[in-house]
Design a protein around this motif. Structure first.
Motif, mmCIF file in Angstrom:
data_model
loop_
_atom_site.group_PDB
_atom_site.id
_atom_site.type_symbol
_atom_site.label_atom_id
_atom_site.label_comp_id
_atom_site.label_asym_id
_atom_site.label_seq_id
_atom_site.Cartn_x
_atom_site.Cartn_y
_atom_site.Cartn_z
ATOM 1 N N GLY A 150 0.811 -1.215 0.000
ATOM 2 C CA GLY A 150 0.000 0.000 0.000
ATOM 3 C C GLY A 150 0.844 1.263 0.000
ATOM 4 N N LYS A 192 -5.565 5.949 -4.040
ATOM 5 C CA LYS A 192 -6.753 5.398 -3.372
ATOM 6 C C LYS A 192 -6.577 3.899 -3.103
ATOM 7 C CE LYS A 192 -9.883 8.921 -3.633
ATOM 8 N NZ LYS A 192 -10.662 9.437 -2.517
ATOM 9 N N ALA A 193 -6.037 3.201 -4.103
ATOM 10 C CA ALA A 193 -5.792 1.771 -3.915
ATOM 11 C C ALA A 193 -4.793 1.549 -2.788
ATOM 12 C CB ALA A 193 -5.273 1.154 -5.212
ATOM 13 N N ASN A 213 -4.074 3.481 -0.274
ATOM 14 C CA ASN A 213 -4.647 3.826 1.030
ATOM 15 C C ASN A 213 -5.456 2.677 1.622
ATOM 16 O OD1 ASN A 213 -3.686 6.428 1.427
ATOM 17 N ND2 ASN A 213 -5.304 7.364 0.203
ATOM 18 N N HIS A 214 -6.025 1.867 0.758
ATOM 19 C CA HIS A 214 -6.889 0.774 1.221
ATOM 20 C C HIS A 214 -6.088 -0.441 1.697
ATOM 21 C CE1 HIS A 214 -10.402 -1.835 1.445
ATOM 22 N NE2 HIS A 214 -9.734 -2.735 0.730
ATOM 23 N N GLU A 265 -3.481 -2.604 3.607
ATOM 24 C CA GLU A 265 -2.775 -2.518 4.889
ATOM 25 C C GLU A 265 -1.930 -3.768 5.104
ATOM 26 O OE1 GLU A 265 -5.604 -1.863 7.962
ATOM 27 O OE2 GLU A 265 -6.116 0.160 7.282
ATOM 28 N N GLU A 276 -8.111 -8.770 -1.548
ATOM 29 C CA GLU A 276 -7.973 -7.442 -0.946
ATOM 30 C C GLU A 276 -7.396 -6.448 -1.955
ATOM 31 O OE1 GLU A 276 -8.670 -4.907 2.257
ATOM 32 O OE2 GLU A 276 -9.308 -6.955 1.861
ATOM 33 N N SER A 325 -10.190 -5.253 -3.984
ATOM 34 C CA SER A 325 -10.969 -4.224 -3.272
ATOM 35 C C SER A 325 -10.284 -2.871 -3.362
ATOM 36 C CB SER A 325 -11.149 -4.610 -1.803
ATOM 37 O OG SER A 325 -11.843 -5.819 -1.680
ATOM 38 N N GLY A 326 -8.947 -2.875 -3.210
ATOM 39 C CA GLY A 326 -8.200 -1.618 -3.303
ATOM 40 C C GLY A 326 -8.284 -1.004 -4.687
ATOM 41 N N ILE A 331 -11.611 0.620 -5.267
ATOM 42 C CA ILE A 331 -11.672 1.955 -4.664
ATOM 43 C C ILE A 331 -10.907 2.950 -5.541
ATOM 44 C CG2 ILE A 331 -10.852 3.315 -2.685
ATOM 45 C CD1 ILE A 331 -11.600 0.794 -0.964
#
Length: 204
Positions: free
Chosen positions: A60, A88-89, A91-92, A94, A102, A105-106, A109
């Motif tokens: 990230g 944005k990706a 930031n998502h 972690e 995951e 999902s990033g 976003i």
């Protein structure tokens, strides 16, 4: 798992592909835009490679840094859009090891951020028409996604984009005449997805 090293390799491979196809991207953009997409993207991704965070073990963090580089170095509409996508990706995501579900999902976003920033939806002959279908297949397949899944969807989407009528940016002035011509942003997105697929194949 998607690691920080894979994120760095993704950016380096994307940079190579964009630079290697700079003339094609320029020609596509001359047909429907202002002709600077190839140069801008080459310059921006080179800067992103030079400024890569080589110390972090968090993918990230790597992608956030890439987003900042693109925002500051790429001119035109592409810089803010791609910069938003990666930031944005990033930031998502972690932690040091990220599941592919995951990552999907990033990237979702990220592409939603692009759509908001560019006031763009699907079927308007933009990079969204390449990126969003690929992200959908990542969401559908989750941790079982393969490079072949990504490229199959990317190839299909690239063919479809060519037949759309442009609704955004300078290309929109061409209306019906934009059909049958490829969008430079969709083409550069294709190379970025191709780079991701290759990195997953090599290191995933």
């Amino acid at each position: 798992m998607f690691t920080a090293n894979m994120a760095r390799e993704w950016v380096k491979e994307s940079s190579k592909k964009i630079e290697g196809n700079k003339d094609q991207l320029t020609n596509l953009d001359q047909a429907l835009g202002d002709g600077d997409h190839g140069l801008n993207m080459t310059r921006g991704l080179k800067a992103a490679v030079e400024q890569l965070d080589e110390d972090t073990d968090e993918p990230g963090q790597v992608l956030k840094g890439v987003g900042k580089s693109l925002l500051s170095k790429v001119g035109g509409a592409s810089g803010p859009l791609y910069g938003t996508f990666f930031m944005k990706a990033g930031n998502h995501l972690e932690g040091s090891k990220v599941e592919f579900s995951e990552l999907a999902s990033g990237l979702r976003i990220g592409v939603d951020g692009m759509k908001k920033r560019g006031k763009t939806e699907r079927d308007e002959k933009t990079m969204i028409d390449l990126l969003e279908p690929v992200i959908e297949v990542m969401e559908e397949r989750g941790n079982d996604v393969t490079p072949d899944h990504l490229m199959e969807r990317a190839n299909k989407s690239l063919d479809m984009v060519m037949e759309y009528e442009a609704k955004k940016g300078r290309a929109a002035y061409y209306k019906e005449k934009s059909k049958g011509k490829q969008d430079a942003g969709a083409q550069s997105s294709y190379y970025i997805i191709q780079a991701l697929a290759e990195v997953i194949k090599k290191e995933g």
